[in-house]
Motif scaffolding. Structure first.
Motif, PDB file in Angstrom:
ATOM      1  N   SER A   1       0.838  -1.194   0.000  1.00  0.00           N
ATOM      2  CA  SER A   1       0.000   0.000   0.000  1.00  0.00           C
ATOM      3  C   SER A   1       0.879   1.252   0.000  1.00  0.00           C
ATOM      4  O   SER A   1       0.651   2.195  -0.771  1.00  0.00           O
TER       5      SER A   1
ATOM      6  N   GLU B   1      -0.542   3.631  -8.880  1.00  0.00           N
ATOM      7  CA  GLU B   1      -1.941   3.299  -9.158  1.00  0.00           C
ATOM      8  C   GLU B   1      -2.311   3.542 -10.620  1.00  0.00           C
ATOM      9  O   GLU B   1      -3.009   2.744 -11.236  1.00  0.00           O
TER      10      GLU B   1
ATOM     11  N   ASN C   1     -10.850  -1.438 -10.747  1.00  0.00           N
ATOM     12  CA  ASN C   1     -12.306  -1.297 -10.660  1.00  0.00           C
ATOM     13  C   ASN C   1     -12.959  -2.389  -9.823  1.00  0.00           C
ATOM     14  O   ASN C   1     -14.104  -2.252  -9.408  1.00  0.00           O
ATOM     15  N   SER C   2     -12.228  -3.472  -9.588  1.00  0.00           N
ATOM     16  CA  SER C   2     -12.812  -4.592  -8.846  1.00  0.00           C
ATOM     17  C   SER C   2     -12.456  -4.583  -7.360  1.00  0.00           C
ATOM     18  O   SER C   2     -12.889  -5.458  -6.620  1.00  0.00           O
ATOM     19  N   THR C   3     -11.669  -3.608  -6.927  1.00  0.00           N
ATOM     20  CA  THR C   3     -11.268  -3.566  -5.520  1.00  0.00           C
ATOM     21  C   THR C   3     -11.196  -2.124  -5.029  1.00  0.00           C
ATOM     22  O   THR C   3     -10.972  -1.206  -5.818  1.00  0.00           O
ATOM     23  N   LEU C   4     -11.384  -1.940  -3.750  1.00  0.00           N
ATOM     24  CA  LEU C   4     -11.280  -0.603  -3.163  1.00  0.00           C
ATOM     25  C   LEU C   4      -9.842  -0.249  -2.794  1.00  0.00           C
ATOM     26  O   LEU C   4      -9.544   0.902  -2.511  1.00  0.00           O
ATOM     27  N   SER C   5      -8.969  -1.242  -2.794  1.00  0.00           N
ATOM     28  CA  SER C   5      -7.580  -1.032  -2.383  1.00  0.00           C
ATOM     29  C   SER C   5      -6.646  -1.285  -3.561  1.00  0.00           C
ATOM     30  O   SER C   5      -6.390  -2.444  -3.909  1.00  0.00           O
TER      31      SER C   5
ATOM     32  N   TYR D   1      -5.440 -11.248  -7.352  1.00  0.00           N
ATOM     33  CA  TYR D   1      -6.231 -10.136  -7.879  1.00  0.00           C
ATOM     34  C   TYR D   1      -5.808  -9.783  -9.306  1.00  0.00           C
ATOM     35  O   TYR D   1      -6.643  -9.483 -10.148  1.00  0.00           O
TER      36      TYR D   1
END
Length: 190
Positions: free
Chosen positions: A15, A24, A33-37, A46
């Motif tokens: 992170s 990013e 688009n498939s995760t908030l992180s 992922y």
């Protein structure tokens, strides 16, 4: 993945890495688009689902780097209970082996959705090693590690030239007598 003390130090690391490097914007948009992180897009479970080209996964179920730095980092073992095990897998206690089998199980669970995909190759052995493709001894030597009587190079060739199924997963440690357990000497005692 939590380490042996129950902490998860690798996710905050990635992170921070994404934030520090501004990575990013370079990560796969479908994954983002498939995760908030966003940092999760660095992790195979992922990222792989968004890769459209054929790919081959070569890894040990007991990857030495992951074992020493993520699963049993020095911070999680301040008294060195894992030192002998980290230096020599045959010195691991029964409970340490059981813990390592959990590491293997987590990896195989993460790979499960990708098994059987025709354009995806896989060689997952039970050797204590990291980067098995860089050395002739582990890639294609007469005594290289094998799965179902195929070396890494042979299975990669089968995958690349589309000569049939090219997905092999080894049995759990210590079953594979073809392993070259490669523990870097600078890791001993860590």
């Amino acid at each position: 993945m939590d380490d042996i003390s129950g902490n998860n130090s690798i996710r905050p690391f990635f992170s921070s890495l994404v934030a520090l490097q501004g990575a990013e914007k370079n990560l796969n948009k479908d994954c983002l688009n498939s995760t908030l992180s966003p940092y999760l897009c660095f992790f195979p479970q992922y990222a792989l689902q968004n890769i459209k080209t054929p790919y081959f996964i070569l890894n040990s179920a007991y990857d030495v780097y992951q074992f020493h730095h993520i699963f049993v980092p020095p911070s999680s073992d301040p008294r060195g209970h894992w030192s002998r095990c980290k230096a020599d897998p045959s010195a691991c206690s029964t409970s340490q082996i059981a813990t390592l089998q959990g590491l293997r199980s987590a990896m195989l669970t993460a790979l499960k959705p990708f098994e059987g995909e025709p354009e995806m190759g896989m060689f997952i052995n039970s050797c204590f090693a990291h980067c098995q493709s860089e050395l002739q001894d582990t890639w294609f030597a007469p005594n290289s590690p094998t799965l179902d009587n195929e070396t890494i190079a042979e299975l990669v060739g089968d995958w690349y030239f589309e000569r049939g199924a090219a997905q092999e997963i080894d049995c759990a440690y210590p079953c594979d007598s073809t392993c070259h357990n490669i523990i870097p000497s600078n890791q001993v005692g860590i």
